[in-house]
Design a protein around this motif. Structure first.
Motif, PDB file in Angstrom:
ATOM      1  N   ASP A  69     -62.837 -18.613  46.133  1.00 38.88           N
ATOM      2  CA  ASP A  69     -62.404 -17.904  47.329  1.00 38.88           C
ATOM      3  C   ASP A  69     -63.454 -17.944  48.445  1.00 38.88           C
ATOM      4  OD1 ASP A  69     -60.098 -17.169  45.964  1.00 38.88           O
ATOM      5  OD2 ASP A  69     -61.066 -15.401  45.117  1.00 38.88           O
ATOM      6  N   GLY A  70     -64.477 -18.785  48.259  1.00 37.95           N
ATOM      7  CA  GLY A  70     -65.485 -18.927  49.308  1.00 37.95           C
ATOM      8  C   GLY A  70     -66.666 -17.994  49.121  1.00 37.95           C
ATOM      9  N   LEU A  71     -67.602 -18.048  50.077  1.00 40.30           N
ATOM     10  CA  LEU A  71     -68.782 -17.189  50.065  1.00 40.30           C
ATOM     11  C   LEU A  71     -68.524 -15.913  50.846  1.00 40.30           C
ATOM     12  CD1 LEU A  71     -71.482 -19.893  50.959  1.00 40.30           C
ATOM     13  CD2 LEU A  71     -71.044 -18.943  48.678  1.00 40.30           C
ATOM     14  N   THR A  72     -69.283 -14.893  50.523  1.00 39.10           N
ATOM     15  CA  THR A  72     -69.288 -13.718  51.387  1.00 39.10           C
ATOM     16  C   THR A  72     -70.209 -14.004  52.572  1.00 39.10           C
ATOM     17  OG1 THR A  72     -71.187 -12.686  50.308  1.00 39.10           O
ATOM     18  CG2 THR A  72     -68.993 -12.237  49.369  1.00 39.10           C
ATOM     19  N   GLU A  73     -70.092 -13.201  53.613  1.00 37.90           N
ATOM     20  CA  GLU A  73     -70.933 -13.393  54.780  1.00 37.90           C
ATOM     21  C   GLU A  73     -72.406 -13.223  54.435  1.00 37.90           C
ATOM     22  OE1 GLU A  73     -71.751 -14.762  58.208  1.00 37.90           O
ATOM     23  OE2 GLU A  73     -69.633 -14.417  57.720  1.00 37.90           O
ATOM     24  N   VAL A 166     -63.377 -21.773  57.803  1.00 40.44           N
ATOM     25  CA  VAL A 166     -64.085 -21.444  56.576  1.00 40.44           C
ATOM     26  C   VAL A 166     -63.404 -20.262  55.893  1.00 40.44           C
ATOM     27  CG1 VAL A 166     -66.306 -20.727  55.592  1.00 40.44           C
ATOM     28  CG2 VAL A 166     -66.244 -22.244  57.574  1.00 40.44           C
ATOM     29  N   VAL A 167     -63.315 -20.343  54.576  1.00 38.77           N
ATOM     30  CA  VAL A 167     -62.775 -19.228  53.804  1.00 38.77           C
ATOM     31  C   VAL A 167     -63.921 -18.275  53.478  1.00 38.77           C
ATOM     32  CG1 VAL A 167     -61.630 -18.526  51.680  1.00 38.77           C
ATOM     33  CG2 VAL A 167     -60.969 -20.665  52.824  1.00 38.77           C
ATOM     34  N   ARG A 168     -63.854 -17.053  53.997  1.00 39.44           N
ATOM     35  CA  ARG A 168     -64.862 -16.025  53.709  1.00 39.44           C
ATOM     36  C   ARG A 168     -64.205 -14.924  52.878  1.00 39.44           C
ATOM     37  NH1 ARG A 168     -68.814 -18.668  54.683  1.00 39.44           N
ATOM     38  NH2 ARG A 168     -70.032 -18.674  56.615  1.00 39.44           N
ATOM     39  N   ARG A 169     -64.892 -14.471  51.868  1.00 45.52           N
ATOM     40  CA  ARG A 169     -64.316 -13.404  51.059  1.00 45.52           C
ATOM     41  C   ARG A 169     -65.132 -12.131  51.236  1.00 45.52           C
ATOM     42  NH1 ARG A 169     -66.958 -13.053  45.659  1.00 45.52           N
ATOM     43  NH2 ARG A 169     -68.396 -14.804  45.797  1.00 45.52           N
ATOM     44  N   GLN A 178     -58.286 -11.537  45.995  1.00 46.61           N
ATOM     45  CA  GLN A 178     -56.899 -11.749  46.375  1.00 46.61           C
ATOM     46  C   GLN A 178     -56.749 -13.241  46.661  1.00 46.61           C
ATOM     47  OE1 GLN A 178     -54.633  -9.260  46.383  1.00 46.61           O
ATOM     48  NE2 GLN A 178     -56.276  -7.982  45.561  1.00 46.61           N
ATOM     49  N   ALA A 179     -55.724 -13.853  46.132  1.00 46.85           N
ATOM     50  CA  ALA A 179     -55.643 -15.307  46.235  1.00 46.85           C
ATOM     51  C   ALA A 179     -54.231 -15.755  46.520  1.00 46.85           C
ATOM     52  CB  ALA A 179     -56.159 -15.953  44.964  1.00 46.85           C
ATOM     53  N   ALA A 188     -58.782 -17.628  48.102  1.00 48.28           N
ATOM     54  CA  ALA A 188     -58.591 -16.275  48.619  1.00 48.28           C
ATOM     55  C   ALA A 188     -58.232 -16.314  50.080  1.00 48.28           C
ATOM     56  CB  ALA A 188     -59.861 -15.457  48.429  1.00 48.28           C
ATOM     57  N   VAL A 189     -57.217 -15.566  50.439  1.00 45.50           N
ATOM     58  CA  VAL A 189     -56.869 -15.400  51.838  1.00 45.50           C
ATOM     59  C   VAL A 189     -56.291 -14.005  51.982  1.00 45.50           C
ATOM     60  CG1 VAL A 189     -56.522 -17.773  52.527  1.00 45.50           C
ATOM     61  CG2 VAL A 189     -54.715 -16.601  51.328  1.00 45.50           C
ATOM     62  N   ALA A 190     -57.134 -13.021  52.094  1.00 45.84           N
ATOM     63  CA  ALA A 190     -56.676 -11.652  52.254  1.00 45.84           C
ATOM     64  C   ALA A 190     -57.333 -11.096  53.506  1.00 45.84           C
ATOM     65  CB  ALA A 190     -57.044 -10.819  51.037  1.00 45.84           C
ATOM     66  N   PRO A 191     -56.713 -11.194  54.667  1.00 44.53           N
ATOM     67  CA  PRO A 191     -55.403 -11.810  54.942  1.00 44.53           C
ATOM     68  C   PRO A 191     -55.441 -13.325  54.772  1.00 44.53           C
ATOM     69  CG  PRO A 191     -56.496 -11.277  56.999  1.00 44.53           C
ATOM     70  CD  PRO A 191     -57.366 -10.708  55.926  1.00 44.53           C
TER      71      PRO A 191
END
Length: 921
Positions: A69-73, A166-169, A178-179, A188-191
């Motif tokens: 779901d990617g990296l966090t900021e 970029v996908v950020r979680r 959430q995926a 993950a895309v929430a939203p």
């Protein structure tokens, strides 16, 4: 006025750039490495990418410290602090003070500075003022002009930063993300959407989403893909895009360029979409690896710099011999060693063409303005002369000789005969496939027209599609006709389509595909390949019974309709441009990473008959001696890496050629720096533009040919100054030596020499605006110190003949034969010396008869006329006493025209002899 025109040109250009910045960024990165970058990357980088291609997806993400779901900021910030921004290092501009020193640092300026110091020490303030003014003017003018050109070039390559999706979680998603399903991979895309992040902020481990038209912002591993086609011609040299997948099909592949699931910074997505994880950023990418190699390449002296240095030291050595002779003769014969020293210093200044840096810079600056009107921006002024001296141009094929676009060249049956039925089937297949079409489909649709063959679009409706995949290397669509019958149409690689065919169509009849017919079909396809065409087979069948869904199993029992062949067509202007370059003595060699068959075919089409094609593998196996011979005997080089290109350019230079290289990709940058003149285009990648000396606003050989001619005009005007100054100064010193040996006083005072030298230099200030005879731009021109030395020794004594006649006239006719009457003697020679020196500007500027067959431009005519009038006025006007001159008698002015006419007549006769014997550069 010229500066205003140049500024307006740049302003209009930059306005267009701002309007099309997104397109420009795509083009810029589309041309990043136009052949063989993979071979140039460090072995460790290649191994890491190969390992990442084979890693299990989850294991790779874990190794990168990332997540599906990617990296966090916060993770991204931590990694960014450790690895830095996603930027490729580039060459830093010189600070102003270093640039100023660079402009000042040349042999003449250093010598003149030494003479200024000596003059100051001996209290000769007039000499200090005159010499110091010349040094300051030449240095400041060069600094100002080069700084202005550099700012203009920087404006051309200024690009607005772009972004990546970029996908950020969120941090809370670590435990229970959430995926959503994304081509079978959970992201993950929430939203459910990505975040736009500046490309420079990407870090390894970031998960990015790519769609058609996107740049690949870093080296990435594909996690999921749907019909993903990537244009990586910048790396492989191939015109067509390649398909990328989420898995590597062949575990034995180690060449990064052949990996199915690796994307490279500097490429762009043509069609389809994907999710990918960033493996490397900035200098840790293939892009960055080659950029680092570019920075490490030592540019070395260009032909212009080497030529100026040789000419400079020739004249300096001459001065170091003649000035001491003048000192010794005058000191010994006159007994006043102090005055003899001042006189010798004045002679040294007179022998030194102190205006050379200023004249050269002015001439080059005028050439830069003229070239800007021809869509050529000069980054480095020295490059103008190199452009004119160039006798070999090395260029890529794509976009220079060709249109840089794919067109459908032929549509033929299996026997190679034109078939409209094949075009109809190919059009239906291309029109009804889903998603964004690739370049082949666009070419098919363009050939048949937007509506396709008459009535065809209305006659068929799409039923289903069997997408392309790497295993099959073909794709199919199923359409329904007006009668409800279904038609399955397949196109793809020849062998893959033949594998599912059992019949062939000829003259409207279907026949069994026997081994003999199969061999014939393959022979036709091979013949098309030999012509440099990309061949795609087209087949069909009518499935029974008709149904709503079809699969790969339905691609069987097909009827081969024929083939369609594609070509990147040559530019219409290329043959004329090549002919013009050849007529002006410039040989063209094609250096490409593309297929040798394609390269040879294009060269034949544009009239560049190749004497042979040398492959990159052959280049690799040759030592420098063998390759130097091969480079001389071949005109086309294919399947080259950047190192091969650079090596070929260096060997051409070592063979005595002045080499230009035209390229726009990062792979071209080493060769651009190695060449005498590097030529790029405004849409090129940053590294290529930095390595280039000249930037074309239009990638056309016609534009380049105009630049060559302007470069030769510029050099011809510089050469005029060198020739006339060297020969005139030598004649003056020779006359001084004669007079010093026999006359009991100085033939001319130091102040006279300095004023005369200053006026003479001013008369030549308009040389940059002079016309150039057509004969002088027909062949490449370069510095030839030996020829300049011969010219100086041949024409210098001509003026000495008339100087000695003047001495005799002043001595015997006017009685100026004692130290008491030396001022009259000096005034008489001052006028004759200045007028003959000024007339030599017109005599030496052309091999033709001056004023009659070749007339100077009006600025030069006006300037020389004003200086001659000044020379007559000084001894007759109120400044005479201050300059220690005196009025001349009327008889002097009656005899003066005879001396001048005799001088011009003898010089013209000597020119004719010289041209017949040695020619006239």
């Amino acid at each position: 006025m010229r500066i205003t025109i140049l500024k307006n040109l740049f302003a209009n250009f930059l306005q267009v750039r701002r309007m099309t910045r997104h397109f420009s960024r795509r083009v810029m990165l589309d041309s990043v490495v136009r052949t063989g970058v993979g071979r140039e990357a460090p072995d460790a980088l290649s191994r890491n990418l190969a390992a990442a291609a084979l890693d299990d997806r989850d294991a790779l993400l874990a190794r990168l410290g990332s997540h599906i779901d990617g990296l966090t900021e916060r993770q991204a910030e931590t990694i960014r602090a450790r690895v830095g921004l996603n930027e490729v290092g580039h060459e830093k501009p010189m600070p102003w003070w270093r640039h100023l020193w660079h402009c000042y640092r040349n042999p003449f300026n250093l010598l003149l500075t030494l003479l200024t110091a000596i003059s100051w020490w001996t209290d000769d303030l007039e000499a200090v003022a005159v010499i110091g003014t010349m040094v300051a003017l030449s240095t400041v003018l060069r600094f100002w002009q080069e700084a202005r050109s550099s700012r203009a070039a920087d404006a051309l390559k200024a690009l607005v930063g772009n972004t990546a999706t970029v996908v950020r979680r969120a941090p809370a998603a670590d435990a229970a993300p959430q995926a959503e399903a994304y081509f079978g991979v959970r992201l993950a895309v929430a939203p459910p959407r990505g975040v736009e992040v500046p490309v420079r902020m990407l870090v390894p481990g970031d998960v990015v989403r790519l769609a058609a038209g996107d740049m690949v912002p870093a080296d990435c591993r594909v996690l999921a893909a749907k019909d993903l086609f990537v244009a990586q011609a910048a790396m492989t040299g191939e015109s067509l895009p390649v398909e990328k997948f989420a898995v590597q099909s062949d575990a034995t592949v180690r060449n990064p360029l052949e990996l199915d699931d690796i994307l490279f910074m500097g490429t762009n997505v043509v069609s389809g979409s994907a999710a990918a994880v960033v493996l490397g950023t900035g200098d840790r990418t293939y892009f960055g690896a080659l950029a680092g190699r570019v920075q490490a390449v030592d540019r070395g002296p260009t032909a212009f710099q080497a030529g100026v240095n040789r000419v400079s030291w020739l004249l300096i050595r001459f001065m170091l011999v003649m000035a001491p002779l003048v000192l010794l003769i005058n000191g010994y014969t006159k007994g006043d060693w102090g005055e003899a020293l001042l006189f010798a210093l004045s002679v040294a200044v007179g022998l030194t063409p102190e205006m050379l840096p200023m004249i050269a810079t002015s001439t080059l600056a005028k050439g830069a303005v003229a070239l800007s009107r021809r869509k050529v921006v000069v980054k480095r002024l020295d490059a103008i002369q190199n452009l004119g001296a160039m006798d070999v141009l090395c260029t890529d094929k794509t976009g220079t000789l060709t249109e840089d676009r794919i067109v459908l060249e032929r549509h033929a049956d299996a026997w190679g005969e034109t078939s409209d039925r094949v075009l109809e089937l190919a059009w239906l297949n291309s029109r009804h496939q889903t998603g964004l079409r690739n370049l082949l489909d666009e070419a098919v649709l363009a050939r048949a027209g937007s509506g396709g063959p008459p009535g065809l679009a209305a006659s068929y409706a799409k039923v289903d599609e069997i997408p392309f995949d790497f295993e099959r290397r073909r794709m199919s669509v199923v359409v329904a006709g007006a009668d409800g019958r279904h038609l399955l149409i397949t196109k793809g690689a020849v062998e893959e389509v033949l594998r599912v065919c059992d019949r062939v169509l000829r003259d409207g009849e279907e026949a069994p595909l026997t081994p003999g017919l199969l061999a014939r079909v393959r022979a036709v396809a091979s013949a098309l390949n030999d012509e440099g065409l990309r061949v795609v087979a087209v087949a069909y069948r009518e499935p029974e019974p008709a149904r709503g869904a079809y699969g790969v199993a339905d691609e069987r029992g097909l009827v081969l309709a024929g083939t369609i062949a594609f070509l990147d067509p040559p530019k219409a202007s290329t043959p004329a441009a090549l002919a013009a370059l050849a007529a002006h003595g410039v040989a063209v060699k094609v250096l490409t990473g593309d297929n040798e068959r394609v390269a040879a075919k294009v060269c034949r089409d544009v009239g560049l008959a190749p004497r042979g094609v040398l492959l990159g593998g052959d280049v690799e196996d040759m030592d420098d001696t063998a390759l130097a011979g091969a480079v001389a005997s071949h005109d086309v080089f294919a399947r080259l890496t950047p190192a091969h290109k650079e090596r070929i350019v260096r060997l051409l230079k070592a063979g005595g050629h002045v080499v230009g290289f035209l390229g726009d990709g990062i792979n071209d940058a080493p060769a651009l720096r190695a060449a005498d003149v590097g030529i790029s285009v405004d849409t090129a990648v940053d590294i290529a533009r930095e390595a280039a000396d000249v930037i074309l606003l239009e990638k056309s050989l016609m534009v380049l040919e105009a630049g060559v001619i302007e470069g030769r005009r510029t050099f011809a005007n510089m050469l005029k100054y060198i020739k006339m100054t060297a020969s005139s100064n030598f004649g003056n010193v020779f006359s001084v030596l004669v007079a010093s040996a026999f006359i009991p006083f100085l033939p001319m005072l130091p102040i006279h020499l300095l004023v005369q030298n200053l006026l003479y230099d001013v008369s030549q200030a308009a040389i940059p605006f002079d016309r150039v005879d057509e004969e002088q731009v027909r062949r490449p021109q370069r510095w030839q110190p030996g020829e300049i030395g011969r010219f100086m020794l041949f024409f210098g004594p001509v003026s000495s003949v008339f100087d000695i006649l003047t001495f005799a006239m002043m001595w015997f006719v006017f009685g100026a034969d004692t130290p008491a009457r030396q001022t009259l003697f000096q005034s008489g020679w001052f006028v004759v010396g200045l007028l003959t020196q000024t007339l030599v500007v017109h005599m030496i500027r052309t091999a033709k008869v001056p004023f009659v067959r070749s007339r100077a431009a009006w600025p030069l005519m006006a300037m020389t006329g004003a200086i001659m009038a000044t020379g007559l006025f000084l001894p007759m006007g109120p400044l005479a006493q201050g300059l220690r001159l005196q009025a001349l008698p009327p008889l002097y002015f009656a005899l003066l025209p005879l001396i001048l006419l005799g001088y011009m007549g003898l010089t013209q006769w000597m020119k004719g002899f010289y041209v017949r014997r040695w020619g006239w550069q």
